[in-house]
Design a protein around this motif. Structure first.
Motif, mmCIF file in Angstrom:
data_model
loop_
_atom_site.group_PDB
_atom_site.id
_atom_site.type_symbol
_atom_site.label_atom_id
_atom_site.label_comp_id
_atom_site.label_asym_id
_atom_site.label_seq_id
_atom_site.Cartn_x
_atom_site.Cartn_y
_atom_site.Cartn_z
ATOM 1 N N PHE A 170 -14.054 -10.425 4.455
ATOM 2 C CA PHE A 170 -13.364 -10.713 5.707
ATOM 3 C C PHE A 170 -11.861 -10.818 5.466
ATOM 4 C CE2 PHE A 170 -13.148 -12.775 9.963
ATOM 5 C CZ PHE A 170 -13.979 -11.888 10.614
ATOM 6 N N SER A 171 -11.362 -9.904 4.675
ATOM 7 C CA SER A 171 -9.958 -9.889 4.288
ATOM 8 C C SER A 171 -9.402 -8.494 4.501
ATOM 9 C CB SER A 171 -9.792 -10.303 2.814
ATOM 10 O OG SER A 171 -10.383 -11.555 2.573
ATOM 11 N N GLU A 172 -8.106 -8.392 4.482
ATOM 12 C CA GLU A 172 -7.455 -7.118 4.766
ATOM 13 C C GLU A 172 -6.329 -6.888 3.768
ATOM 14 O OE1 GLU A 172 -5.220 -5.052 8.572
ATOM 15 O OE2 GLU A 172 -6.748 -6.577 8.918
ATOM 16 N N LEU A 173 -6.629 -6.165 2.696
ATOM 17 C CA LEU A 173 -5.604 -5.829 1.714
ATOM 18 C C LEU A 173 -4.736 -4.709 2.252
ATOM 19 C CD1 LEU A 173 -7.687 -7.417 -0.036
ATOM 20 C CD2 LEU A 173 -7.022 -5.951 -1.937
ATOM 21 N N THR A 174 -3.456 -4.779 1.976
ATOM 22 C CA THR A 174 -2.549 -3.732 2.439
ATOM 23 C C THR A 174 -2.791 -2.444 1.655
ATOM 24 O OG1 THR A 174 -0.809 -4.292 0.850
ATOM 25 C CG2 THR A 174 -0.808 -5.487 2.954
ATOM 26 N N VAL A 175 -2.245 -1.358 2.172
ATOM 27 C CA VAL A 175 -2.340 -0.074 1.468
ATOM 28 C C VAL A 175 -1.709 -0.199 0.087
ATOM 29 C CG1 VAL A 175 -1.597 2.337 1.480
ATOM 30 C CG2 VAL A 175 -2.371 1.260 3.602
ATOM 31 N N GLN A 176 -0.587 -0.903 0.007
ATOM 32 C CA GLN A 176 0.084 -1.068 -1.288
ATOM 33 C C GLN A 176 -0.786 -1.863 -2.254
ATOM 34 O OE1 GLN A 176 3.861 -3.100 -1.184
ATOM 35 N NE2 GLN A 176 4.315 -2.676 -3.324
ATOM 36 N N GLN A 177 -1.400 -2.948 -1.773
ATOM 37 C CA GLN A 177 -2.252 -3.746 -2.651
ATOM 38 C C GLN A 177 -3.448 -2.934 -3.149
ATOM 39 O OE1 GLN A 177 -2.841 -6.964 0.136
ATOM 40 N NE2 GLN A 177 -1.598 -8.376 -1.081
ATOM 41 N N GLN A 178 -4.047 -2.155 -2.266
ATOM 42 C CA GLN A 178 -5.167 -1.320 -2.679
ATOM 43 C C GLN A 178 -4.719 -0.283 -3.706
ATOM 44 O OE1 GLN A 178 -7.977 -0.019 0.311
ATOM 45 N NE2 GLN A 178 -7.165 -1.466 1.796
ATOM 46 N N SER A 179 -3.523 0.255 -3.495
ATOM 47 C CA SER A 179 -2.992 1.224 -4.447
ATOM 48 C C SER A 179 -2.715 0.581 -5.797
ATOM 49 C CB SER A 179 -1.709 1.853 -3.888
ATOM 50 O OG SER A 179 -1.132 2.727 -4.822
#
Length: 344
Positions: free
Chosen positions: A132-141
């Motif tokens: 139930f979290s939302e990592l940013t595109v940068q964090q995922q990268s």
């Protein structure tokens, strides 16, 4: 590597870039790239961002060291038995593989902060399960660059196409709950939804609408509420529904905590469940069977969802492909004593 070694346009040759090549392209030293990769301090923000951009652009993947024997588990909040059941599922799988579980609670925030990102990069876990979290595109990268696989459980937004995720059949659960109330003879049915920007809540609301539409029953907008997924939300919005000139005879809630709040709203209004008001929850947390009366609810297989997410992330960590990138586990209607036919 010199400029003459590059392909036209200044791109790297088509091979796995080395740390030295990344440093050259970013205009920094190899130790600086290493500090960025390891999440260490001592690198200016602008420099860190420049290095991260080069790492993303050239698809750098670090494979030069063994990951730590831990699974990183991230929650937006740890405030109910809902989270505990997911933790149990993850821990079961981690224990089978001899891994420890590191738990992070973000105190209600959906996106982890920079400090969390740096700590995870420094720990370099075997994998990350974000609940139930939302990592940013940068964090995922950043995770991908360090070869740290990520699986999202109950994503709060539409996950990136390449990001594996685990959920439940929320639409089917919403439809089953509403059909149960319709079969009992209810027509004036209220729905307490959670925030509709979250896919799980939107799907439950859509399932409710679909069941009502299939039965040819009008959905009164006055009986729909976008509430919070806590007891307080169910109490507040349940009380408002019961004060209407033509109140509902049944309420379908987006989770068990909301439903518990509706129980209390009914008690304060001098109404009995289910004689005067039928109530259905969602999740089937352990307290529902001990509620007064025992609660009809939609069972979400939370322990199994946690275990599935953990197995998926470990499959990725082993370098193996996933059979499915999006897994939805079945929900089940559990009929207890909080639902009954409406008074004639």
């Amino acid at each position: 590597m010199t400029a003459t070694d590059r392909a036209p346009g200044g791109e790297l040759p088509r091979h796995r870039p080395t740390l030295a090549e990344i440093a050259n392209l970013a205009g920094v030293s190899p130790p600086t790239v290493s500090r960025v990769l390891n999440g260490q301090a001592g690198v200016a923000l602008a420099t860190r961002q420049r290095v991260e951009a080069v790492l993303r652009e050239h698809g750098y993947r670090r494979r030069d060291s063994e990951p730590a024997a831990i699974l990183e588990l991230v929650f937006h909040a740890l405030e109910s038995l809902w989270a505990l059941e997911i933790i149990q599922g993850v821990e079961q799988v981690a224990r089978e593989r001899g891994l420890a579980v590191v738990l992070t609670e973000m105190q209600g925030r959906l996106t982890p902060g920079r400090a969390w990102t740096e700590q995870v990069l420094a720990r370099r876990p075997t994998g990350v399960v974000a609940v139930f979290s939302e990592l940013t595109v940068q964090q995922q990268s950043q995770l991908a660059t360090r070869s740290i696989p990520l699986v999202v459980l109950d994503p709060t937004g539409e996950p990136l196409h390449q990001t594996p995720s685990v959920g439940a059949t929320n639409w089917s659960g919403g439809m089953a709950a509403t059909r149960h109330l319709l079969d009992l003879g209810h027509h004036r049915i209220a729905m307490l939804s959670g925030p509709t920007q979250w896919p799980c809540c939107r799907a439950r609301l859509d399932g409710f609408r679909a069941a009502m539409d299939a039965a040819g029953v009008y959905v009164d907008p006055a009986l729909l509420r976008i509430s919070t997924l806590y007891v307080e939300g169910g109490l507040r919005d349940g009380a408002e529904l019961l004060r209407l000139p033509d109140p509902p005879t049944a309420v379908f809630c987006s989770n068990d905590l909301q439903a518990l709040g509706v129980y209390e709203a009914a008690r304060r209004a001098g109404l009995r469940v289910p004689e005067d008001l039928s109530v259905i929850g969602f999740d089937d947390l352990s307290f529902t069977q001990w509620a007064g009366p025992p609660m009809t609810t939609v069972r979400q297989p939370l322990v199994q969802m946690g275990a599935t997410a953990a197995r998926m992330v470990l499959t990725l960590a082993d370098g193996e492909p996933l059979e499915q990138h999006r897994v939805e586990l079945a929900t089940t209607l559990v009929v207890r004593e909080s639902t009954a036919p409406p008074r004639v």
